[in-house]
Design an enzyme around this catalytic site. Structure first.
Site, short mmCIF file in Angstrom:
data_model
loop_
_atom_site.label_atom_id
_atom_site.label_comp_id
_atom_site.label_asym_id
_atom_site.label_seq_id
_atom_site.Cartn_x
_atom_site.Cartn_y
_atom_site.Cartn_z
N LYS A 10 0.87 -1.22 0.07
CA LYS A 10 0.01 0.19 -0.02
C LYS A 10 0.87 1.22 -0.06
O LYS A 10 1.93 1.24 0.12
CB LYS A 10 -0.99 0.13 1.05
CG LYS A 10 -1.87 -1.01 1.16
CD LYS A 10 -3.12 -0.90 2.30
CE LYS A 10 -4.30 -2.03 2.17
NZ LYS A 10 -5.15 -1.97 3.29
N ASN A 113 -2.27 0.13 6.69
CA ASN A 113 -1.57 -1.07 7.25
C ASN A 113 -0.70 -1.93 6.35
O ASN A 113 -0.79 -3.04 6.32
CB ASN A 113 -2.69 -1.76 7.82
CG ASN A 113 -3.84 -2.20 6.89
OD1 ASN A 113 -3.48 -1.98 5.69
ND2 ASN A 113 -4.87 -2.84 7.13
N HIS A 116 -2.23 -5.37 1.33
CA HIS A 116 -3.63 -6.10 1.01
C HIS A 116 -3.37 -7.32 0.89
O HIS A 116 -2.60 -7.78 0.43
CB HIS A 116 -4.12 -5.26 -0.05
CG HIS A 116 -5.72 -6.00 -0.31
ND1 HIS A 116 -6.57 -5.92 0.07
CD2 HIS A 116 -5.75 -6.97 -1.53
CE1 HIS A 116 -7.68 -6.82 -0.60
NE2 HIS A 116 -6.85 -7.22 -1.46
N GLU A 127 -9.99 -9.78 -8.04
CA GLU A 127 -8.91 -8.54 -7.73
C GLU A 127 -7.76 -8.55 -8.66
O GLU A 127 -7.37 -7.59 -9.28
CB GLU A 127 -8.44 -8.70 -6.24
CG GLU A 127 -9.59 -8.33 -5.33
CD GLU A 127 -9.33 -8.39 -3.88
OE1 GLU A 127 -10.11 -8.39 -3.11
OE2 GLU A 127 -8.01 -8.99 -3.62
N1 UDP Z 1 -9.78 -0.08 7.40
C1 UDP Z 1 -9.91 1.17 7.84
N2 UDP Z 1 -10.78 1.18 9.07
C2 UDP Z 1 -11.24 0.03 9.81
C3 UDP Z 1 -11.00 -1.18 8.97
C4 UDP Z 1 -10.31 -1.42 7.80
O1 UDP Z 1 -9.20 2.08 7.29
O2 UDP Z 1 -11.85 0.01 10.57
C5 UDP Z 1 -9.14 -0.31 5.84
C6 UDP Z 1 -7.86 -0.87 6.03
O3 UDP Z 1 -6.70 -0.34 5.09
C7 UDP Z 1 -8.09 -2.44 5.80
C8 UDP Z 1 -8.98 -1.96 4.41
O4 UDP Z 1 -9.88 -1.08 5.17
O5 UDP Z 1 -6.96 -3.17 5.17
C9 UDP Z 1 -10.08 -3.36 4.24
O6 UDP Z 1 -10.79 -3.53 5.26
P1 UDP Z 1 -10.96 -5.37 5.60
O7 UDP Z 1 -11.79 -5.39 6.80
O8 UDP Z 1 -11.26 -5.75 4.22
O9 UDP Z 1 -9.46 -5.68 6.01
P2 UDP Z 1 -8.40 -6.52 5.42
O10 UDP Z 1 -8.97 -7.36 4.64
O11 UDP Z 1 -7.54 -5.70 4.72
O12 UDP Z 1 -7.47 -7.18 6.49
MG MG Z 2 -10.33 -7.38 3.29
#
Ligand code: UDP
Ligand code: MG
Length: 141
Positions: A10, A113, A116, A127
């Protein structure tokens, strides 16, 4: 395509000069890189990519962050790739990520974070198709 997943290094990780270190983790964990490119998403591309989250309160900030600078998109192959990559990256919130995971070591916070990872084979396929054409994936032979 069950042994393939989709990853993003990212914008925070690229900006913080962690691309090489994360590549090293990818390779050490046994993934084979089938395709990779550096690109900067537009906000509308980020909105398309994260469409499943469009009702979430963080959607605006997330898509702004994802289009804030260059990121590296990758197709990664390994047996059980989706699950293996999710294990390698760790929990979404770095405070909950296990020691030794990429997010534990490189994430700034729950949004920025570092990486992805697809959450299912079906989404991995979608994707990968969002960013790569079939001819851009290295064939297995
Ligand atoms: N994210 C965020 N706030 C939150 C949860 C998620 O900004 O409270 C962002 C974070 O960058 C995350 C992305 O949204 O990686 C997608 O969320 P998801 O729940 O799909 O998490 P992931 O699959 O990336 O672990
Ligand atoms: Mg996700």
């Amino acid at each position: 395509m069950n042994n393939i997943t989709f990853a993003i290094i990212k914008p925070d990780a690229v900006k913080n000069r962690n691309t090489g270190k994360i590549y090293d983790r990818i390779i050490s964990a046994g993934f084979e890189i089938k395709s990779a490119k550096l690109l900067r998403m537009t906000q509308s591309q980020a909105e398309g990519f994260y469409a499943v989250h469009k009702e979430r309160p963080f959607f605006g900030e997330l898509t702004e962050f994802m289009s804030s600078g260059p990121c590296m998109v990758l197709a990664l192959q390994k047996e059980n790739a989706v699950e293996e990559w999710r294990k390698t990256i760790g929990a979404t919130n770095p405070e909950e990520a296990e020691n030794g995971t990429i997010r534990k070591d490189f994430a700034t916070n729950i949004q920025e974070n570092a990486v992805h990872g697809s959450d299912s084979d079906e989404n991995a396929k979608k994707e990968i198709g969002f960013f790569f054409s079939d001819s851009e994936l290295i064939a297995n032979n």
